[in-house]
Design a protein around this motif. Structure first.
Motif, PDB file in Angstrom:
ATOM      1  N   PRO A 163       0.804  -1.229   0.000  1.00  0.00           N
ATOM      2  CA  PRO A 163       0.000   0.000   0.000  1.00  0.00           C
ATOM      3  C   PRO A 163       0.834   1.275   0.000  1.00  0.00           C
ATOM      4  N   ARG A 164       1.981   1.266   0.694  1.00  0.00           N
ATOM      5  CA  ARG A 164       2.829   2.466   0.780  1.00  0.00           C
ATOM      6  C   ARG A 164       3.416   2.856  -0.575  1.00  0.00           C
ATOM      7  N   SER A 165       3.380   1.935  -1.535  1.00  0.00           N
ATOM      8  CA  SER A 165       4.015   2.175  -2.827  1.00  0.00           C
ATOM      9  C   SER A 165       3.028   2.396  -3.954  1.00  0.00           C
ATOM     10  N   LYS A 166       1.752   2.320  -3.656  1.00  0.00           N
ATOM     11  CA  LYS A 166       0.733   2.402  -4.701  1.00  0.00           C
ATOM     12  C   LYS A 166       0.813   3.711  -5.474  1.00  0.00           C
ATOM     13  N   SER A 167       1.141   4.798  -4.788  1.00  0.00           N
ATOM     14  CA  SER A 167       1.140   6.109  -5.428  1.00  0.00           C
ATOM     15  C   SER A 167       2.174   6.224  -6.541  1.00  0.00           C
ATOM     16  N   ALA A 168       3.203   5.369  -6.528  1.00  0.00           N
ATOM     17  CA  ALA A 168       4.232   5.433  -7.572  1.00  0.00           C
ATOM     18  C   ALA A 168       3.634   5.275  -8.958  1.00  0.00           C
ATOM     19  N   TYR A 169       2.542   4.532  -9.043  1.00  0.00           N
ATOM     20  CA  TYR A 169       1.985   4.213 -10.364  1.00  0.00           C
ATOM     21  C   TYR A 169       1.140   5.339 -10.946  1.00  0.00           C
ATOM     22  N   ARG A 170       1.035   6.457 -10.230  1.00  0.00           N
ATOM     23  CA  ARG A 170       0.424   7.648 -10.821  1.00  0.00           C
ATOM     24  C   ARG A 170       1.328   8.219 -11.906  1.00  0.00           C
ATOM     25  N   VAL A 171       2.621   7.865 -11.897  1.00  0.00           N
ATOM     26  CA  VAL A 171       3.536   8.359 -12.921  1.00  0.00           C
ATOM     27  C   VAL A 171       4.030   7.241 -13.842  1.00  0.00           C
ATOM     28  N   SER A 172       3.372   6.099 -13.799  1.00  0.00           N
ATOM     29  CA  SER A 172       3.711   5.002 -14.705  1.00  0.00           C
ATOM     30  C   SER A 172       2.877   5.105 -15.973  1.00  0.00           C
ATOM     31  N   LYS A 173       3.484   4.779 -17.110  1.00  0.00           N
ATOM     32  CA  LYS A 173       2.767   4.850 -18.380  1.00  0.00           C
ATOM     33  C   LYS A 173       2.379   3.480 -18.921  1.00  0.00           C
ATOM     34  N   SER A 174       2.653   2.418 -18.174  1.00  0.00           N
ATOM     35  CA  SER A 174       2.457   1.079 -18.719  1.00  0.00           C
ATOM     36  C   SER A 174       1.513   0.196 -17.924  1.00  0.00           C
ATOM     37  N   VAL A 175       1.079   0.625 -16.739  1.00  0.00           N
ATOM     38  CA  VAL A 175       0.308  -0.244 -15.847  1.00  0.00           C
ATOM     39  C   VAL A 175      -1.178   0.063 -15.935  1.00  0.00           C
ATOM     40  N   SER A 176      -1.972  -1.006 -16.022  1.00  0.00           N
ATOM     41  CA  SER A 176      -3.425  -0.860 -16.107  1.00  0.00           C
ATOM     42  C   SER A 176      -4.073  -0.737 -14.740  1.00  0.00           C
ATOM     43  N   ASP A 177      -3.654  -1.594 -13.780  1.00  0.00           N
ATOM     44  CA  ASP A 177      -4.295  -1.600 -12.469  1.00  0.00           C
ATOM     45  C   ASP A 177      -3.272  -1.928 -11.393  1.00  0.00           C
ATOM     46  N   VAL A 178      -3.508  -1.383 -10.204  1.00  0.00           N
ATOM     47  CA  VAL A 178      -2.622  -1.603  -9.061  1.00  0.00           C
ATOM     48  C   VAL A 178      -3.408  -2.328  -7.975  1.00  0.00           C
ATOM     49  N   ILE A 179      -2.892  -3.477  -7.542  1.00  0.00           N
ATOM     50  CA  ILE A 179      -3.543  -4.293  -6.521  1.00  0.00           C
ATOM     51  C   ILE A 179      -2.716  -4.179  -5.239  1.00  0.00           C
ATOM     52  N   PRO A 180      -3.251  -3.578  -4.177  1.00  0.00           N
ATOM     53  CA  PRO A 180      -2.469  -3.444  -2.938  1.00  0.00           C
ATOM     54  C   PRO A 180      -2.435  -4.746  -2.144  1.00  0.00           C
ATOM     55  N   PHE A 181      -1.237  -5.069  -1.653  1.00  0.00           N
ATOM     56  CA  PHE A 181      -1.061  -6.231  -0.780  1.00  0.00           C
ATOM     57  C   PHE A 181       0.197  -6.009   0.041  1.00  0.00           C
ATOM     58  N   ASP A 182       0.080  -6.100   1.350  1.00  0.00           N
ATOM     59  CA  ASP A 182       1.210  -5.815   2.231  1.00  0.00           C
ATOM     60  C   ASP A 182       2.056  -7.062   2.415  1.00  0.00           C
ATOM     61  N   PHE A 183       3.085  -7.200   1.593  1.00  0.00           N
ATOM     62  CA  PHE A 183       3.943  -8.381   1.645  1.00  0.00           C
ATOM     63  C   PHE A 183       4.650  -8.508   2.989  1.00  0.00           C
ATOM     64  N   LYS A 184       4.917  -7.381   3.668  1.00  0.00           N
ATOM     65  CA  LYS A 184       5.671  -7.418   4.916  1.00  0.00           C
ATOM     66  C   LYS A 184       4.796  -7.685   6.130  1.00  0.00           C
ATOM     67  N   ASP A 185       3.491  -7.590   5.968  1.00  0.00           N
ATOM     68  CA  ASP A 185       2.583  -7.800   7.085  1.00  0.00           C
ATOM     69  C   ASP A 185       2.524  -9.287   7.435  1.00  0.00           C
ATOM     70  N   ARG A 186       2.051  -9.572   8.651  1.00  0.00           N
ATOM     71  CA  ARG A 186       1.829 -10.970   9.041  1.00  0.00           C
ATOM     72  C   ARG A 186       0.476 -11.408   8.490  1.00  0.00           C
ATOM     73  N   ASN A 187       0.477 -11.721   7.220  1.00  0.00           N
ATOM     74  CA  ASN A 187      -0.774 -12.019   6.543  1.00  0.00           C
ATOM     75  C   ASN A 187      -1.333 -13.370   6.982  1.00  0.00           C
ATOM     76  N   SER A 188      -2.627 -13.388   7.173  1.00  0.00           N
ATOM     77  CA  SER A 188      -3.317 -14.634   7.529  1.00  0.00           C
ATOM     78  C   SER A 188      -3.526 -15.467   6.275  1.00  0.00           C
ATOM     79  N   PRO A 189      -3.852 -16.751   6.435  1.00  0.00           N
ATOM     80  CA  PRO A 189      -4.185 -17.571   5.261  1.00  0.00           C
ATOM     81  C   PRO A 189      -5.305 -16.955   4.435  1.00  0.00           C
ATOM     82  N   ALA A 190      -6.236 -16.255   5.103  1.00  0.00           N
ATOM     83  CA  ALA A 190      -7.338 -15.626   4.372  1.00  0.00           C
ATOM     84  C   ALA A 190      -6.825 -14.497   3.473  1.00  0.00           C
TER      85      ALA A 190
END
Length: 317
Positions: A39-66
């Motif tokens: 999520p902290r990096s999502k804003s970078a894609y406001r200046v990208s010319k090649s990306v259609s969609d940005v899906i937020p996911f916190d890779f560093k978080d202690r994510n549950s199986p869900a």
């Protein structure tokens, strides 16, 4: 073709990955490219010319199986044909395999590389953007890496024009004293206020008519406040957004900064840049160019770069 890229890390990592996404899009102009980022990096894609969609996911978080199941569901629902991954863990590799995506590309030697269909050797001693670009070998793309490039929305260019009028500046030197990413890493990548003050005072003495604009964010606010107390004539801008910050950098004659996301924005905009480095190797984070100059601390602590070293680079000795 539908492609998704998993790009953990901060804004800097995203910008360094832009040439890979841009070259993929150039070779497959009809491709829809999505990215999965923290999520902290999502804003970078406001200046990208090649990306259609940005899906937020916190890779560093202690994510549950869900949490992992939800991401897996999104990836399966979108029927991606290929995935590029900078994830290094066994869990990310398993996720890619479970997604059913037929072409799974990543670096060899990582924890999850056994789940890949195309494991590319990781040459980490080169410029990071070139290292990431090597992943396109899996798509038979062997052309030279394109330069970093960004596209600033017109609304943000308009904002920067109004901001420059508010500050009363046209050509200016921009200083970015640290970033949210660099300051979180600790003392080794902080540059002392008194050093910045010495540099600013030298500029004001030699070029009294040249405005100096300081970029402020949530993390460096205290530093900026102290600099304003010492140098009241400084101009302060608070873009609050990657695209607006890029628009302000684009108007600068020179950027002086610590190793940070703004440094990569300046590189993408071809603005003359003097960057201060602590423990990291400049050749891995700056491309070779006369426009981009690095000063690396001999001790790994950025504070041990003297203001005189910086000024010598600026004024040519």
């Amino acid at each position: 073709m539908r492609v998704v890229a998993l790009v953990p890390g901060g804004v800097s990592d995203q910008i360094l990955f832009f040439p890979t996404l841009d070259d993929l899009k150039r070779n497959y102009p009809d491709a829809e490219i999505d990215v999965v980022v923290e999520p902290r990096s999502k804003s970078a894609y406001r200046v990208s010319k090649s990306v259609s969609d940005v899906i937020p996911f916190d890779f560093k978080d202690r994510n549950s199986p869900a949490d992992w199941a939800n991401l897996l569901g999104v990836m399966r629902d979108r029927d991606y044909e290929a995935v590029l991954s900078l994830g290094r863990s066994w869990g990310v590799g398993l996720l890619l395999w479970l997604s059913g995506i037929s072409t799974r590309v990543g670096f060899a030697g990582n924890g999850g590389s056994g789940f890949l269909t195309n494991a590319v050797p990781q040459k980490s001693d080169q410029y990071a953007a070139a290292m990431y670009h090597d992943l396109l070998q899996a798509f038979k793309i062997n052309t030279p890496r394109p330069d970093l490039s960004i596209t600033i929305p017109s609304s943000d260019l308009d904002w920067a024009e109004m901001e420059q009028k508010r500050l009363g500046v046209s050509g200016y030197v921009m200083i970015y004293p640290g970033s949210s990413e660099s300051l979180q890493k600790g003392i080794y990548t902080e540059y002392p206020v008194e050093h910045w003050q010495r540099i600013i005072e030298d500029f004001q003495q030699r070029q009294p008519d040249l405005p100096i604009v300081i970029g402020q964010d949530e993390e460096n606010a205290e530093t900026v406040t102290q600099l304003l107390q010492a140098c009241p004539s400084l101009k302060v801008t608070k873009p609050g957004d990657v695209a607006r910050l890029a628009a302000m950098i684009a108007g600068a004659n020179l950027m002086i900064c610590t190793e940070s996301a703004p440094m990569h924005l300046a590189v993408a905009l071809q603005v003359y840049t003097l960057a201060l480095f602590g423990p990291n190797e400049p050749s891995q984070l700056l491309p070779q160019s006369d426009k981009f100059v690095a000063i690396q601390s001999p001790t790994g602590k950025m504070a041990n770069i003297s203001p005189e070293q910086v000024l010598e680079k600026v004024w040519g000795g």
